[in-house]
Design a protein around this motif. Sequence first.
Motif, PDB file in Angstrom:
ATOM      1  N   SER A  15       0.730  -1.379  -0.040  1.00  0.00           N
ATOM      2  CA  SER A  15       0.005   0.024   0.048  1.00  0.00           C
ATOM      3  C   SER A  15       0.852   1.118   0.116  1.00  0.00           C
ATOM      4  CB  SER A  15      -1.204   0.734   1.385  1.00  0.00           C
ATOM      5  OG  SER A  15      -1.376   1.016   0.803  1.00  0.00           O
ATOM      6  N   ILE A  58       1.827   4.841   1.297  1.00  0.00           N
ATOM      7  CA  ILE A  58       2.055   5.725   1.745  1.00  0.00           C
ATOM      8  C   ILE A  58       2.176   6.723   1.832  1.00  0.00           C
ATOM      9  CG2 ILE A  58       1.282   6.219   4.441  1.00  0.00           C
ATOM     10  CD1 ILE A  58      -0.767   3.766   3.772  1.00  0.00           C
ATOM     11  N   PHE A  91      -3.125   6.872   1.517  1.00  0.00           N
ATOM     12  CA  PHE A  91      -2.960   7.481   2.979  1.00  0.00           C
ATOM     13  C   PHE A  91      -2.574   8.547   2.754  1.00  0.00           C
ATOM     14  CE2 PHE A  91      -5.451   3.298   4.100  1.00  0.00           C
ATOM     15  CZ  PHE A  91      -6.527   4.237   5.414  1.00  0.00           C
ATOM     16  N   ILE A 117      -0.899  11.299   5.237  1.00  0.00           N
ATOM     17  CA  ILE A 117      -0.634  11.165   6.702  1.00  0.00           C
ATOM     18  C   ILE A 117      -0.195  12.396   7.546  1.00  0.00           C
ATOM     19  CG2 ILE A 117      -0.173  10.364   8.716  1.00  0.00           C
ATOM     20  CD1 ILE A 117      -2.089   7.909   7.434  1.00  0.00           C
ATOM     21  N   TYR A 161     -11.240   2.803   9.100  1.00  0.00           N
ATOM     22  CA  TYR A 161     -11.717   1.694   7.739  1.00  0.00           C
ATOM     23  C   TYR A 161     -11.659   2.718   6.410  1.00  0.00           C
ATOM     24  CZ  TYR A 161     -11.486  -2.016  10.336  1.00  0.00           C
ATOM     25  OH  TYR A 161     -11.547  -3.915  10.894  1.00  0.00           O
ATOM     26  N   ALA A 197      -5.854   1.331   9.214  1.00  0.00           N
ATOM     27  CA  ALA A 197      -4.971   2.392   9.839  1.00  0.00           C
ATOM     28  C   ALA A 197      -5.454   2.851  11.515  1.00  0.00           C
ATOM     29  CB  ALA A 197      -5.046   3.226   8.853  1.00  0.00           C
ATOM     30  N   ALA A 250      -6.758  -3.476  12.337  1.00  0.00           N
ATOM     31  CA  ALA A 250      -5.546  -2.428  11.874  1.00  0.00           C
ATOM     32  C   ALA A 250      -3.849  -3.270  11.393  1.00  0.00           C
ATOM     33  CB  ALA A 250      -5.352  -1.433  12.962  1.00  0.00           C
ATOM     34  N   GLN A 251      -4.017  -3.066  10.005  1.00  0.00           N
ATOM     35  CA  GLN A 251      -3.421  -3.677   9.117  1.00  0.00           C
ATOM     36  C   GLN A 251      -2.417  -2.843   9.241  1.00  0.00           C
ATOM     37  OE1 GLN A 251      -6.564  -3.814   6.249  1.00  0.00           O
ATOM     38  NE2 GLN A 251      -5.484  -5.387   5.832  1.00  0.00           N
ATOM     39  N   PHE A 252      -2.225  -1.271  10.207  1.00  0.00           N
ATOM     40  CA  PHE A 252      -0.468  -0.914   9.806  1.00  0.00           C
ATOM     41  C   PHE A 252      -0.934   0.581  10.832  1.00  0.00           C
ATOM     42  CE2 PHE A 252      -2.591   2.158   6.863  1.00  0.00           C
ATOM     43  CZ  PHE A 252      -2.633   3.392   7.144  1.00  0.00           C
ATOM     44  N   ALA A 263      -0.212   4.367  12.336  1.00  0.00           N
ATOM     45  CA  ALA A 263      -0.612   6.166  11.252  1.00  0.00           C
ATOM     46  C   ALA A 263       0.006   6.258  12.838  1.00  0.00           C
ATOM     47  CB  ALA A 263      -1.658   6.181  10.867  1.00  0.00           C
ATOM     48  N   ARG A 309       3.557  -4.975  12.472  1.00  0.00           N
ATOM     49  CA  ARG A 309       2.932  -3.750  11.933  1.00  0.00           C
ATOM     50  C   ARG A 309       4.047  -2.804  11.156  1.00  0.00           C
ATOM     51  NH1 ARG A 309      -0.144  -7.327  12.936  1.00  0.00           N
ATOM     52  NH2 ARG A 309      -2.220  -7.086  12.500  1.00  0.00           N
ATOM     53  N   LEU A 324       1.101  -4.117   4.480  1.00  0.00           N
ATOM     54  CA  LEU A 324       0.029  -4.447   5.509  1.00  0.00           C
ATOM     55  C   LEU A 324      -0.123  -5.760   5.702  1.00  0.00           C
ATOM     56  CD1 LEU A 324      -2.684  -3.062   3.387  1.00  0.00           C
ATOM     57  CD2 LEU A 324      -2.012  -1.709   4.891  1.00  0.00           C
TER      58      LEU A 324
END
Length: 536
Positions: A229, A231, A270, A272, A400, A407, A429-431, A433, A463, A501
């Motif tokens: 993914s 970011i 994403f 951030i 989500y 996240a 959560a897959q990562f 932030a 993660r 992720l």
Amino acid sequence: MKNKIILALLSAFLLWLGWPPVPYSAPVLFVAFVPLLVAIEQVIRSHENNKGRQVFWLSFLTGFVWNTASIYWVYNAMNAYLPGYISLLIALIPFTLAPLLMATAFRLYYQLRKKKSIVYSFVGLVSFWLSYEFLHQSWDLAFPWMTLGNGFANFHQLVQWYSITGVYGGSLWIWMVNILLFLLIWQKMNKIEAIPNLRLWIITLLVVTIPTVLSLVQYNTFEEHSNPSEIVVVQPNIDPYQKFGRITPEEQLKTLIALSEKVAKPNTEFFIWPETAISAQQGINEDEFRSQTAYSRIITFLDKYKNGNVLSGIESYRVYNAQKTPTARKWSANTYVDAFNAAVLVDQSSKLQFYHKSKLVPGVEQMPFSDALAFMKPLFAHFGGTTGGYGSQEEPSVFYAASGIGAAPVICYESIWGDYVAEYARQGAQFIAIVTNDGWWGNTSGKDQHLQYAKLRAIENRRWVARSANTGISGFINQRGDIVQKTTWWQPDALTQEINLNEELTFYTKHGDLLIYIVLVSSLFSLLLIIIPKRK
């Protein structure tokens, strides 16, 4: 007594030397408590009066010097906007509170030594110490910055097994090695062999090498599952002390968008942005955010990115018809308002997701022991201050994206809590932030420590961490705890990174700080041994 004070100060120096951000210095922590243990043993075996008092103050001296040298930046942050003497008084709270708890652990150890053997007493000492660390992350004055296991953040290759134990495993490891080395040195100093030296050396080598080898093997063989993914993290570098009056919220948003566009790719999912990146002079009403110009500009910005989401810090509030929360303040005759240090997820749908920071900074964002100090609320209100601090939510919540990516919106100070961050992963959560603003501390070791502690959260949960700091250090940390990219301090910048992720749960993620509950039982048992009268 002079020699004992020197030994206590030597322990403080070694603890400071082994603490982040000094790179690869963590092994010093394995010997750091030995001088203090020698000094305390000399007190216990002496014929002096007030031994318990001496034990308490020697250990307090070590803790106070170590804490003050490591978190001096607390005073630096306060001194920027408060008179010097007030800043010093406030800074003395974190400087002295943890050392007092540390000294209490040693004082209980001394009481246990009067009834039980040194082996039983050391089990009690370690249990009391870890119980203090647990207390100091759980009560209203929580500040777990100096938990011993955090010391390995500057040498994370040695503690890949934090994915099983968390940082308390590191605290236990440090204490085990210190106690074994102390026994060896004490027997050598006094030419005794109560425990065979060869046996002690073998046990010490095993305790040091087995976790080290297992960790290094795990570090060098660990492979991330491919689940990419794209970011972007943004560091606008807006001085927090000059934010209002020097730069408008509109200009701040313009800077964030410009930096994002500089590195964004068509497949970026994403963006951030840091803590309080979206703001207004009076805060932003969450129920009316869609009607704000800031929201429209973000939506326009996201038009270029098919799966784009903005995950940002926001200064927000909610209005109620009644006082629905203890922190809500009276706004008018029939309305109350709750202010939040929050995060928001904005995508191209009409859906908005908010998260309200839960782990609030004592005294700055919340009033400690608000129920017990309720009588002071009229005084705070009279002087225009807060009667309850920021609002919060009890549990973390995952953001989500429309694509299904989860996240973890972790706000600043919250990244120090291992089990709290793990709850995000348990929720999907897959990562991770992290949105923060470390500019309050200036160019001190505080910003570096905060960055390095995030490496431990990556290891515990396997993660990636995407870290956006307003005026701190932004960057990316992979699942092994390696800092893959980072920005320069005090420079506006943006970074892009393809991360992997992860949906799998580590043992630590599933069970949290399981070790500490075993320790709490041991502490309770040790306290009973102190309280129950010794048979004649």
